[in-house]
Design an enzyme around this catalytic site. Structure first.
Site, PDB file in Angstrom:
ATOM      1  CG  ASP A 185     -57.147  20.238  26.899  1.00 57.32           C
ATOM      2  OD1 ASP A 185     -56.498  21.406  27.477  1.00 57.32           O
ATOM      3  OD2 ASP A 185     -56.453  19.615  26.346  1.00 57.32           O
TER       4      ASP A 185
ATOM      5  CB  CYS B  87     -44.645  22.579  46.005  1.00 53.11           C
ATOM      6  SG  CYS B  87     -45.468  22.292  44.488  1.00 53.11           S
TER       7      CYS B  87
ATOM      8  CB  CYS C  68     -40.197  19.526  46.490  1.00 56.69           C
ATOM      9  SG  CYS C  68     -39.951  18.112  45.365  1.00 56.69           S
TER      10      CYS C  68
ATOM     11  CB  CYS D 172     -41.477  19.186  38.745  1.00 61.04           C
ATOM     12  SG  CYS D 172     -41.713  20.921  39.518  1.00 61.04           S
TER      13      CYS D 172
ATOM     14  CB  CYS E 137     -36.953  20.900  33.337  1.00 58.46           C
ATOM     15  SG  CYS E 137     -37.575  21.647  31.294  1.00 58.46           S
TER      16      CYS E 137
ATOM     17  CB  CYS F  74     -42.310  23.088  27.235  1.00 57.55           C
ATOM     18  SG  CYS F  74     -43.226  21.586  27.708  1.00 57.55           S
TER      19      CYS F  74
ATOM     20  CB  CYS G  90     -42.212  18.541  35.059  1.00 60.70           C
ATOM     21  SG  CYS G  90     -43.463  18.735  34.025  1.00 60.70           S
TER      22      CYS G  90
ATOM     23  CB  CYS H 101     -44.403  14.990  41.108  1.00 68.13           C
ATOM     24  SG  CYS H 101     -45.728  15.768  42.477  1.00 68.13           S
TER      25      CYS H 101
END
Length: 374
Positions: A130, A184, A187, A190, A194, A210, A240, A244
């Site tokens: 990351d 997904c 759907c 998510c 938000c 965000c 989000c 799920c």
């Protein structure tokens, strides 16, 4: 060491799952990233623009890379993260940051795995968790770990949205796994949940809206339009991810390092607001929260206090009006206007001079203008 042996050893090294894909094939992820940056949706994360060329393809990081071994570590929570949003006098820290910094743990395990792989094969490797310009999520989808959902994060049928990712690039030719397909369907949970409408359309994120970006990456005052929507989120946002439906298959993290420390799960805003720099560093030792510094953290706490409707937090706000950090002072002015609007107007009118920081002064002037119009 063939592909099956590599994946088995990754699991033996402490990872939840491992998959393999080619690292030297063409893919569309680079084009999507270029569009994201060109549209300015990366906000102030200038490092994304500076490293765009390297970030667009795995071989941009290492031209000799042939295969990518993608590893995942489950960090599923043991309670519903959304429930904490109702306890407005507490601060909500993203699930992944409630204990140890996952970068350290994953990199240690990845290096262990890489050393064994090199010893067995002699092939060159590079490991990433990351912090380098490598797009782990598209690689994970290509390797069959899951798919990038409409919230742009990885979703797994076995683990939901709760996976940390790492990658070992190697010059070795390994047998790739089949890519995962998108599950997904219709759907939009998510996207609908938000708080700041950070998704202009499915599979597209505007980071500037965000809450994770605003509370962690953004270095100035929180834009006014997003403050109320932040609620009591003081580091990151799990909405989000937590909503799920695929999380019904997710297990609670088996690593104790990802079980929340008591002091970081539902910490009282009154206690967080009182932390000075030394105390902040002590409380968040070994936590990713420590990286944003006490200034940004204090700003976030004051926004949460302003959204709390808790009059008992007023003394904490008054204390922070004199904070040495301008971001904290400015957020405290806003918090005062929310908890005690009449007192805020009186303070705005009675102030003897101007704040040394123009953005803090602007917060006071905004209150004074409201009083004048009223």
């Amino acid at each position: 060491m063939d592909s099956q042996a590599v994946k088995a050893f990754a699991v033996a090294s402490g990872f939840t799952e491992a998959r393999i894909c080619r690292a030297d094939e063409a893919w569309e992820a680079g084009e999507r990233l270029a569009e994201f940056v060109a549209g300015g949706q990366h906000g102030s994360m200038v490092w994304m623009e500076d490293t765009l060329a390297r970030r667009q393809h795995p071989t941009g990081m290492w031209p000799d890379a042939k295969s990518a071994v993608v590893v995942a570590l489950n960090y599923g929570p043991n309670t519903d993260p959304l429930a904490a949003l109702e306890r407005k006098s507490e601060g909500v820290i993203s699930v992944y940051a409630q204990n140890a910094d996952y970068h350290d743990l994953m990199k240690k395990r990845l290096k262990h795995m890489a050393r064994e792989f090199v010893a067995k094969t002699g092939a060159e490797v590079k490991v990433f968790v990351d912090t380098a310009p490598l797009m782990e999520k598209p690689l994970a989808a290509k390797a069959g770990m899951g798919w990038q959902g409409k919230h742009t994060n990885l979703v797994s049928r076995e683990h939901g949205s709760w996976l940390f990712l790492g990658v070992m690039l190697t010059a070795a030719e390994l047998e790739p796994d089949a890519a995962e397909t998108d599950h997904c369907g219709s759907c939009t949970a998510c996207l609908d949940i938000c708080p700041t409408q950070a998704f202009p359309q499915p599979y597209k994120l505007d980071a500037r809206r965000c809450i994770s970006y605003l509370t962690i990456e953004h270095k100035g005052p929180i834009p006014l339009e997003f403050r109320a929507a932040m609620g009591n989120r003081i580091y990151g946002c799990d909405d989000c991810l937590a909503i799920c439906p695929w999380n019904k298959f997710a297990a609670v993290a088996s690593d104790m390092a990802f079980h929340p420390r008591p002091e970081l799960k539902g910490p009282l805003l009154s206690e967080l607001a009182a932390l000075d720099d030394t105390e902040f560093r002590a409380v968040f030792t070994a936590s990713p929260v420590k990286r944003i510094g006490r200034g940004r953290f204090g700003r976030n706490v004051m926004i949460a206090v302003g959204n709390s409707d808790d009059q008992s937090l007023l003394p904490a706000v008054l204390d922070r009006l004199e904070d040495e950090d301008a971001m904290v002072r400015g957020a405290a002015v806003w918090a005062l206007s929310r908890l005690a609007p009449q007192l805020a107007r009186e303070r705005a009118k009675a102030r003897p001079g101007t704040d040394t920081d123009p953005e803090v002064e602007a917060e006071w002037q905004a209150i004074a203008r409201i009083d004048t119009r009223g």
